[in-house]
Write an enzyme that holds these catalytic residues in place. Structure first.
Site, PDB file in Angstrom:
ATOM      1  N   ARG A  12       0.839  -1.204   0.000  1.00 57.38           N
ATOM      2  CA  ARG A  12       0.000   0.000   0.000  1.00 57.38           C
ATOM      3  C   ARG A  12       0.878   1.261   0.000  1.00 57.38           C
ATOM      4  O   ARG A  12       1.047   1.928  -1.012  1.00 57.38           O
ATOM      5  CB  ARG A  12      -0.950  -0.044   1.222  1.00 57.38           C
ATOM      6  CG  ARG A  12      -2.116   0.914   1.117  1.00 57.38           C
ATOM      7  CD  ARG A  12      -1.782   2.327   1.519  1.00 57.38           C
ATOM      8  NE  ARG A  12      -1.278   2.422   2.890  1.00 57.38           N
ATOM      9  CZ  ARG A  12      -0.675   3.508   3.363  1.00 57.38           C
ATOM     10  NH1 ARG A  12      -0.494   4.562   2.594  1.00 57.38           N
ATOM     11  NH2 ARG A  12      -0.227   3.532   4.607  1.00 57.38           N
ATOM     12  N   ASP A  13       1.500   1.551   1.113  1.00 56.25           N
ATOM     13  CA  ASP A  13       2.335   2.752   1.243  1.00 56.25           C
ATOM     14  C   ASP A  13       3.490   2.723   0.240  1.00 56.25           C
ATOM     15  O   ASP A  13       3.878   3.752  -0.323  1.00 56.25           O
ATOM     16  CB  ASP A  13       2.868   2.804   2.688  1.00 56.25           C
ATOM     17  CG  ASP A  13       3.539   4.116   3.030  1.00 56.25           C
ATOM     18  OD1 ASP A  13       3.611   4.992   2.156  1.00 56.25           O
ATOM     19  OD2 ASP A  13       4.015   4.254   4.168  1.00 56.25           O
ATOM     20  N   HIS A 205       6.130   4.552  12.725  1.00 57.95           N
ATOM     21  CA  HIS A 205       6.253   4.493  11.256  1.00 57.95           C
ATOM     22  C   HIS A 205       7.384   5.447  10.843  1.00 57.95           C
ATOM     23  O   HIS A 205       7.174   6.646  10.701  1.00 57.95           O
ATOM     24  CB  HIS A 205       4.912   4.919  10.658  1.00 57.95           C
ATOM     25  CG  HIS A 205       4.815   4.799   9.166  1.00 57.95           C
ATOM     26  ND1 HIS A 205       4.032   3.867   8.536  1.00 57.95           N
ATOM     27  CD2 HIS A 205       5.393   5.508   8.170  1.00 57.95           C
ATOM     28  CE1 HIS A 205       4.122   4.004   7.227  1.00 57.95           C
ATOM     29  NE2 HIS A 205       4.946   5.000   6.973  1.00 57.95           N
ATOM     30  N   HIS A 207      10.669   6.708   8.409  1.00 58.22           N
ATOM     31  CA  HIS A 207      11.238   6.741   7.060  1.00 58.22           C
ATOM     32  C   HIS A 207      12.739   6.949   7.172  1.00 58.22           C
ATOM     33  O   HIS A 207      13.200   7.665   8.059  1.00 58.22           O
ATOM     34  CB  HIS A 207      10.606   7.880   6.252  1.00 58.22           C
ATOM     35  CG  HIS A 207       9.218   7.566   5.767  1.00 58.22           C
ATOM     36  ND1 HIS A 207       8.503   8.407   4.961  1.00 58.22           N
ATOM     37  CD2 HIS A 207       8.423   6.491   5.974  1.00 58.22           C
ATOM     38  CE1 HIS A 207       7.321   7.857   4.693  1.00 58.22           C
ATOM     39  NE2 HIS A 207       7.236   6.704   5.299  1.00 58.22           N
ATOM     40  N   CYS A 238       6.379   9.545   0.393  1.00 53.99           N
ATOM     41  CA  CYS A 238       5.118  10.282   0.484  1.00 53.99           C
ATOM     42  C   CYS A 238       5.069  11.288  -0.661  1.00 53.99           C
ATOM     43  O   CYS A 238       5.919  12.167  -0.734  1.00 53.99           O
ATOM     44  CB  CYS A 238       4.972  10.999   1.820  1.00 53.99           C
ATOM     45  SG  CYS A 238       3.504  12.057   1.879  1.00 53.99           S
ATOM     46  N   ASN A 247      10.072   4.074   3.098  1.00 52.22           N
ATOM     47  CA  ASN A 247       9.812   3.527   4.429  1.00 52.22           C
ATOM     48  C   ASN A 247      11.050   2.771   4.902  1.00 52.22           C
ATOM     49  O   ASN A 247      11.830   2.280   4.085  1.00 52.22           O
ATOM     50  CB  ASN A 247       8.652   2.532   4.342  1.00 52.22           C
ATOM     51  CG  ASN A 247       7.345   3.199   3.994  1.00 52.22           C
ATOM     52  OD1 ASN A 247       6.804   3.951   4.791  1.00 52.22           O
ATOM     53  ND2 ASN A 247       6.837   2.944   2.799  1.00 52.22           N
TER      54      ASN A 247
END
Ligand code: MG
Length: 310
Positions: A12-13, A205, A207, A238, A247
């Site tokens: 997803r991300d 979460h 990065h 993002c 990520n």
């Protein structure tokens, strides 16, 4: 033995930030490799408007194709009431909502003020919980915003309280542009805990934009956080945060915790294989540190075998 839970976001991300759109079959092969590696929380797609993120416009098809695997939870991102209804129609059991703790980032990302987003997501969360869904809430830019710079932890606290009250079971605090440092992570987490947010509902979460992700993971772990988001091979950033790299790699997380004697339930070799599957489908080199190390050592092994005439 101590343990942590890893929340895999590559499908997803990760994919939502890639130019190349993968087919359902390609995504399914990534999913199968993630399941085989032992990931038990896997985010598979997003119910944002299909036009907004073409990479994930096959959300319903993806969900319909999900296997039933004992002990594995599949998650889908839900932006609003419309997305929630689509997720319910598709039979999704676990959803994730998202908003930002920075006013400007939230406005750029979802074209709403924090107050508007919060009102909408509280309603979404209540409805989802009433329908038996589990809700995870992403709060982004917790440690800094590309537009505003510093973000007041009090903003994160207000959002956290409201969404927990509405029924969210987990809050994933995002370092959207990879600007956090370990002492700041500890200071924000200790502040939230002192204000009554228990660490057992927090996920982190991070990065690796500036190479600080694992240091921040360790800092959060030392504060009692036991859930960490990652994407195999470090895929994803993002699109609304200029310069944001991927990520933190799930392989990097597995390796770090394994080295510290903390169980993840995920096979390092399996995670590396899954990262390779993602890279092969995307057709471009992916950044996570352990992914690259693993590839280099595979190549060295191949060269050695060739030299031996094997
Ligand atoms: Mg991310």
């Amino acid at each position: 033995m101590q343990s942590v839970r890893l929340h895999e976001v590559a499908l997803r991300d990760g994919l939502q930030n890639e130019a190349k759109v993968l087919s359902v079959a390609q995504k399914r092969s990534i999913l199968d490799s993630l399941i085989a590696a032992g990931f038990r929380d896997i985010e598979v797609t997003s119910f944002v408007r299909p036009r907004m993120i073409p990479q994930l416009s096959d959300a319903s098809e993806m969900v319909a194709a999900l296997p039933q695997v004992e002990g594995v939870r599949f998650w889908a991102l839900v932006p609003n009431q419309v997305g929630l209804e689509r997720s319910l129609d598709a039979g999704v059991q676990n959803i994730a909502t998202f908003m930002s703790s920075s006013e400007t980032h939230n406005k750029k990302n979802v074209n709403r003020t924090i107050v508007e987003s919060l009102a909408s997501l509280e309603a979404v969360t209540r409805t989802a919980v009433a329908h038996g869904q589990r809700v995870r809430a992403y709060i982004s830019t917790v440690f800094g915003c590309p537009y505003e710079g510093d973000v007041d932890p009090a903003s994160t606290l207000r959002i956290a309280r409201a969404l927990l009250d509405a029924g969210a079971s987990e809050l994933s605090l995002g370092d959207t542009t990879g600007v956090a440092n370990p002492l700041q992570v500890q200071s924000v987490l200790r502040y939230l805990e002192a204000e009554g947010i228990p660490m057992d509902v927090i996920a982190a979460h991070f990065h690796d934009t500036r190479g600080t992700a694992l240091a921040n993971v360790l800092a959060a772990w030392q504060c009692g956080v036991r859930v960490f988001d990652g994407a195999v091979a470090g895929v994803g950033g993002c699109p609304y945060a200029p310069g944001a790299a991927g990520n933190v790699g799930s392989e990097d997380l597995v390796n770090l915790f394994e080295q510290m004697g903390v169980e993840t339930g995920v096979s390092l070799e399996g995670a590396c294989h899954a990262g390779q599957v993602v890279e092969t489908h995307l057709g471009r080199p992916l950044p996570s540190r352990y992914h690259q190390f693993w590839q280099t050592s595979q190549q060295a092994e191949d060269t050695l075998l060739e030299a031996k005439g094997a």
